[in-house]
Design a protein around this motif. Structure first.
Motif, PDB file in Angstrom:
ATOM      1  N   ASN A 110      46.889  43.656  39.267  1.00 49.28           N
ATOM      2  CA  ASN A 110      47.227  43.056  40.203  1.00 49.28           C
ATOM      3  C   ASN A 110      46.774  43.008  42.140  1.00 49.28           C
ATOM      4  N   ASP A 111      46.324  44.469  41.634  1.00 46.08           N
ATOM      5  CA  ASP A 111      45.414  44.640  43.531  1.00 46.08           C
ATOM      6  C   ASP A 111      44.854  43.784  43.787  1.00 46.08           C
ATOM      7  N   GLU A 112      44.154  43.376  43.204  1.00 47.77           N
ATOM      8  CA  GLU A 112      42.760  42.314  44.152  1.00 47.77           C
ATOM      9  C   GLU A 112      43.291  41.541  44.897  1.00 47.77           C
ATOM     10  N   GLU A 113      44.698  41.321  44.426  1.00 52.09           N
ATOM     11  CA  GLU A 113      45.471  40.115  45.937  1.00 52.09           C
ATOM     12  C   GLU A 113      45.450  41.115  46.880  1.00 52.09           C
ATOM     13  N   ASN A 114      45.183  42.551  47.148  1.00 53.48           N
ATOM     14  CA  ASN A 114      45.779  43.955  47.888  1.00 53.48           C
ATOM     15  C   ASN A 114      45.008  43.667  48.590  1.00 53.48           C
ATOM     16  N   ILE A 115      43.522  43.297  48.926  1.00 50.35           N
ATOM     17  CA  ILE A 115      42.524  44.460  48.980  1.00 50.35           C
ATOM     18  C   ILE A 115      42.091  42.725  50.016  1.00 50.35           C
ATOM     19  N   VAL A 116      41.346  43.687  51.188  1.00 50.80           N
ATOM     20  CA  VAL A 116      40.509  43.193  52.129  1.00 50.80           C
ATOM     21  C   VAL A 116      39.396  43.225  52.879  1.00 50.80           C
ATOM     22  N   GLN A 117      38.315  42.967  53.461  1.00 43.68           N
ATOM     23  CA  GLN A 117      37.178  44.197  53.467  1.00 43.68           C
ATOM     24  C   GLN A 117      37.390  44.067  55.096  1.00 43.68           C
ATOM     25  N   ILE A 118      36.426  44.445  55.820  1.00 44.96           N
ATOM     26  CA  ILE A 118      35.277  44.258  57.195  1.00 44.96           C
ATOM     27  C   ILE A 118      33.950  44.911  56.829  1.00 44.96           C
ATOM     28  N   GLY A 119      33.292  44.258  57.017  1.00 41.42           N
ATOM     29  CA  GLY A 119      31.990  44.989  57.806  1.00 41.42           C
ATOM     30  C   GLY A 119      31.260  44.932  58.451  1.00 41.42           C
TER      31      GLY A 119
END
Length: 275
Positions: A110-119
């Motif tokens: 369930n770590d998919e809920e803990n992922i963010v991004q900067i590009g």
């Protein structure tokens, strides 16, 4: 695998370098760990820029350290570069990296809920592509999002990544247009309308797009009118997006470190709202 310990006055980051995520292409990621890593630590993927023909994870090391010190376990992956590998190679690498990450020992169930991004720059373009598939909260710095329409409107532009030297240009807009055309055509594999259209962000699979913040300078490499057109498209399709337009001519990493707090505030607020 090299592990490096980076110390600051009030902070510490541990870096694991060159973790292979794609053996076939020999693609690796660096991982920046915050000092207080726990099972509740959030994960941030930072996508470097470079026009899909240059750039690497080492060039944004300082950003990785800052993000780790802000509390994120930060991954900075490399991806395929043109002209050896053209569209959609880098985009596919980004998705393959996420698949690897979710299946790795670096994430829990369930770590998919803990992922963010900067590009940054084209890294922001790929972050939008990934966000459209996975819904990760995302911030882009100067993400180019239009190629097919831009190319039709700039047929007379001569492509070059060093137009000032090659053509003697002194006008910043001429230089920017030459660079834009160069990196777009290099990654597309030529002036191929069907491919350029597929590269347009509005033609990505955006069904799962979640919270998105786009930061752009008022007058820079990425045309603001194309950003506004993309935002209009997102709004028409009921997608959430925020736009921050800053003064000046800087592109992506030119201002990124100065707007890191705004980027992280957006991501932290999004995480809090999703709980």
């Amino acid at each position: 695998m090299l592990i490096t310990l980076i110390k600051g006055i009030d902070s510490m980051a541990i870096i694991k370098k060159d973790i292979i995520y794609d053996k076939d292409k020999n693609l690796a990621t660096d991982i920046y760990y915050p000092n207080d890593t726990s099972s509740h630590t959030k994960i941030l993927i930072f996508w470097h820029g470079g026009g899909w023909f240059r750039g690497n994870k080492e060039s944004v090391k300082a950003v990785g350290i800052n993000l780790a010190n802000a509390g994120f376990m930060t991954f900075i992956p490399e991806y395929s570069l043109a002209p050896n590998r053209t569209f959609p190679n880098a985009h596919e690498d980004a998705v393959n990296f996420v698949k690897w990450l979710l299946d790795s020992d670096y994430t829990d169930e369930n770590d998919e809920e803990n992922i963010v991004q900067i590009g940054a720059s084209v890294g922001g373009t790929m972050a939008i592509y990934v966000a459209g598939k996975y819904g990760f909260p995302t911030v882009t710095w100067s993400a180019p999002i239009d190629y097919s329409k831009w190319m039709k409107n700039h047929e007379d532009v001569k492509p070059s990544y060093k137009a000032a030297d090659e053509f003697g240009y002194t006008d910043s807009h001429q230089i920017a247009n030459s660079f834009y055309k160069y990196f777009a055509l290099t990654y597309a594999g030529g002036n191929i309308p069907a491919t350029l259209k597929k590269m347009d962000a509005k033609n990505y699979e955006l069904n799962n797009l979640g919270s998105l913040m786009m930061i752009n300078s008022a007058d820079e490499l990425t045309p603001l009118d194309s950003v506004m057109d993309f935002i209009k498209y997102l709004a028409q399709n009921d997608h959430e997006v925020e736009l921050l337009v800053i003064k000046g001519h800087g592109h992506a990493m030119d201002y990124g470190k100065d707007y890191l707090d705004e980027s992280l505030d957006f991501l932290f607020q999004t995480i809090k709202r999703q709980k």
